[in-house]
Design a protein around this motif. Structure first.
Motif, PDB file in Angstrom:
ATOM      1  N   GLU A 145       0.826  -1.208   0.000  1.00  0.00           N
ATOM      2  CA  GLU A 145       0.000   0.000   0.000  1.00  0.00           C
ATOM      3  C   GLU A 145       0.859   1.257   0.000  1.00  0.00           C
ATOM      4  OE1 GLU A 145      -0.416  -2.644   2.049  1.00  0.00           O
ATOM      5  OE2 GLU A 145      -2.295  -3.431   1.245  1.00  0.00           O
ATOM      6  N   GLU A 146       1.912   1.246   0.808  1.00  0.00           N
ATOM      7  CA  GLU A 146       2.812   2.401   0.851  1.00  0.00           C
ATOM      8  C   GLU A 146       3.533   2.587  -0.487  1.00  0.00           C
ATOM      9  OE1 GLU A 146       4.101   2.524   5.551  1.00  0.00           O
ATOM     10  OE2 GLU A 146       4.980   0.980   4.267  1.00  0.00           O
ATOM     11  N   ILE A 147       3.949   1.479  -1.075  1.00  0.00           N
ATOM     12  CA  ILE A 147       4.620   1.547  -2.387  1.00  0.00           C
ATOM     13  C   ILE A 147       3.670   2.098  -3.433  1.00  0.00           C
ATOM     14  CG2 ILE A 147       5.672   0.185  -4.245  1.00  0.00           C
ATOM     15  CD1 ILE A 147       6.681  -1.714  -1.975  1.00  0.00           C
ATOM     16  N   SER A 148       2.434   1.659  -3.383  1.00  0.00           N
ATOM     17  CA  SER A 148       1.414   2.157  -4.310  1.00  0.00           C
ATOM     18  C   SER A 148       1.289   3.673  -4.204  1.00  0.00           C
ATOM     19  CB  SER A 148       0.073   1.487  -4.007  1.00  0.00           C
ATOM     20  OG  SER A 148      -0.948   2.028  -4.782  1.00  0.00           O
ATOM     21  N   ASP A 149       1.283   4.180  -2.976  1.00  0.00           N
ATOM     22  CA  ASP A 149       1.198   5.629  -2.753  1.00  0.00           C
ATOM     23  C   ASP A 149       2.442   6.354  -3.259  1.00  0.00           C
ATOM     24  OD1 ASP A 149      -1.283   5.341  -1.582  1.00  0.00           O
ATOM     25  OD2 ASP A 149      -0.512   5.430   0.476  1.00  0.00           O
ATOM     26  N   LEU A 151       4.787   5.376  -5.468  1.00  0.00           N
ATOM     27  CA  LEU A 151       4.987   5.290  -6.916  1.00  0.00           C
ATOM     28  C   LEU A 151       3.780   5.764  -7.724  1.00  0.00           C
ATOM     29  CD1 LEU A 151       6.893   1.879  -7.234  1.00  0.00           C
ATOM     30  CD2 LEU A 151       7.828   4.205  -7.075  1.00  0.00           C
ATOM     31  N   GLU A 152       2.682   6.018  -7.010  1.00  0.00           N
ATOM     32  CA  GLU A 152       1.444   6.469  -7.655  1.00  0.00           C
ATOM     33  C   GLU A 152       0.989   5.493  -8.740  1.00  0.00           C
ATOM     34  OE1 GLU A 152       2.314  10.500  -8.866  1.00  0.00           O
ATOM     35  OE2 GLU A 152       2.036  11.239  -6.824  1.00  0.00           O
ATOM     36  N   ILE A 153       0.981   4.204  -8.350  1.00  0.00           N
ATOM     37  CA  ILE A 153       0.462   3.146  -9.217  1.00  0.00           C
ATOM     38  C   ILE A 153      -0.526   2.322  -8.399  1.00  0.00           C
ATOM     39  CG2 ILE A 153       2.482   3.043 -10.738  1.00  0.00           C
ATOM     40  CD1 ILE A 153       3.504   0.661  -9.145  1.00  0.00           C
ATOM     41  N   SER A 154      -1.328   1.533  -9.072  1.00  0.00           N
ATOM     42  CA  SER A 154      -2.356   0.772  -8.371  1.00  0.00           C
ATOM     43  C   SER A 154      -1.737  -0.320  -7.507  1.00  0.00           C
ATOM     44  CB  SER A 154      -3.331   0.146  -9.366  1.00  0.00           C
ATOM     45  OG  SER A 154      -2.702  -0.906 -10.061  1.00  0.00           O
ATOM     46  N   LYS A 159       1.608  -5.373  -6.642  1.00  0.00           N
ATOM     47  CA  LYS A 159       1.649  -6.817  -6.362  1.00  0.00           C
ATOM     48  C   LYS A 159       2.189  -7.591  -7.558  1.00  0.00           C
ATOM     49  CE  LYS A 159      -2.114  -6.775  -3.007  1.00  0.00           C
ATOM     50  NZ  LYS A 159      -3.499  -7.172  -2.733  1.00  0.00           N
ATOM     51  N   ARG A 160       1.750  -7.228  -8.733  1.00  0.00           N
ATOM     52  CA  ARG A 160       2.201  -7.904  -9.951  1.00  0.00           C
ATOM     53  C   ARG A 160       3.698  -7.668 -10.183  1.00  0.00           C
ATOM     54  NH1 ARG A 160      -1.193  -5.764 -13.019  1.00  0.00           N
ATOM     55  NH2 ARG A 160       0.112  -4.151 -13.952  1.00  0.00           N
ATOM     56  N   LYS A 161       4.135  -6.425 -10.017  1.00  0.00           N
ATOM     57  CA  LYS A 161       5.548  -6.091 -10.218  1.00  0.00           C
ATOM     58  C   LYS A 161       6.424  -6.802  -9.188  1.00  0.00           C
ATOM     59  CE  LYS A 161       5.092  -3.035 -13.595  1.00  0.00           C
ATOM     60  NZ  LYS A 161       5.693  -3.214 -14.919  1.00  0.00           N
ATOM     61  N   TRP A 162       5.956  -6.876  -7.949  1.00  0.00           N
ATOM     62  CA  TRP A 162       6.699  -7.557  -6.881  1.00  0.00           C
ATOM     63  C   TRP A 162       6.830  -9.043  -7.192  1.00  0.00           C
ATOM     64  CZ3 TRP A 162      10.245  -7.473  -3.525  1.00  0.00           C
ATOM     65  CH2 TRP A 162      10.285  -8.331  -2.424  1.00  0.00           C
TER      66      TRP A 162
END
Length: 175
Positions: A145-149, A151-154, A159-162
């Motif tokens: 969730e923090e990474i999403s915020d 990087l401003e991606i969903s 999850k897919r990139k990880w």
């Protein structure tokens, strides 16, 4: 006063986030070999010195600060490993355990920090976002969730990139 918007407040920001940063450094150092010459406190101090030497650095928020700190930690560990290897005239590798204690990365892979850095550099040519996700998870201890915020991606993209990055790194480490 907003600590993240004022670069001259780095020391106050570090003081505020020090327990969290030291916890992340301790996690990172637990992945290192047991006789590593750096300790979590030294790692945090070196990261802070590296960050504070950058002129005009401004942090948008806590996640941004932790992301930059994680990147500094990676650079310090790589530099330290290169120095150690140079001192040994290229002999020996510095083992690091790539363990994802935060979620589902079950495989424990012994490797050296220089190999991890080399692989991240190679992965960056294929997918720079995957590298950012790995850096934020592995070196900054951020959640999806923090990474999403940051990087401003969903969240689903994170999850897919990880998942893709873990698979690629695991494959490359075990060749």
């Amino acid at each position: 006063m907003d600590l993240f918007a004022q670069s001259e407040h780095h020391s106050k920001l570090l003081e505020t986030l020090y327990p969290e940063i030291k916890r992340l450094a301790a996690i990172q150092m637990s992945r290192e070999r047991s006789n590593h010459t750096l300790c979590p406190t030294a790692l945090v101090n070196e990261a802070y010195l590296k960050m504070s030497s950058e002129e005009g650095m401004i942090f948008n928020d806590k996640q941004h600060f932790l992301a930059v700190c994680g990147n500094c930690v990676r650079q310090i560990l790589v530099s330290h490993a290169r120095t150690k290897n140079a001192a040994k005239r290229g002999g020996g590798q510095v083992p690091v355990t790539l363990i994802e204690g935060i979620d589902d990365f079950q495989a424990e892979t012994d490797m050296d920090v220089l190999l991890l850095d080399e692989l991240l550099i190679r992965l960056e040519t294929l997918d720079p976002v995957q590298v950012k996700v790995v850096e934020l998870r592995f070196f900054s201890g951020m959640s999806n969730e923090e990474i999403s915020d940051v990087l401003e991606i969903s969240l689903s993209t994170v999850k897919r990139k990880w998942t893709m990055a873990k698979a690629w790194l695991y494959k490359e480490m075990n060749q």
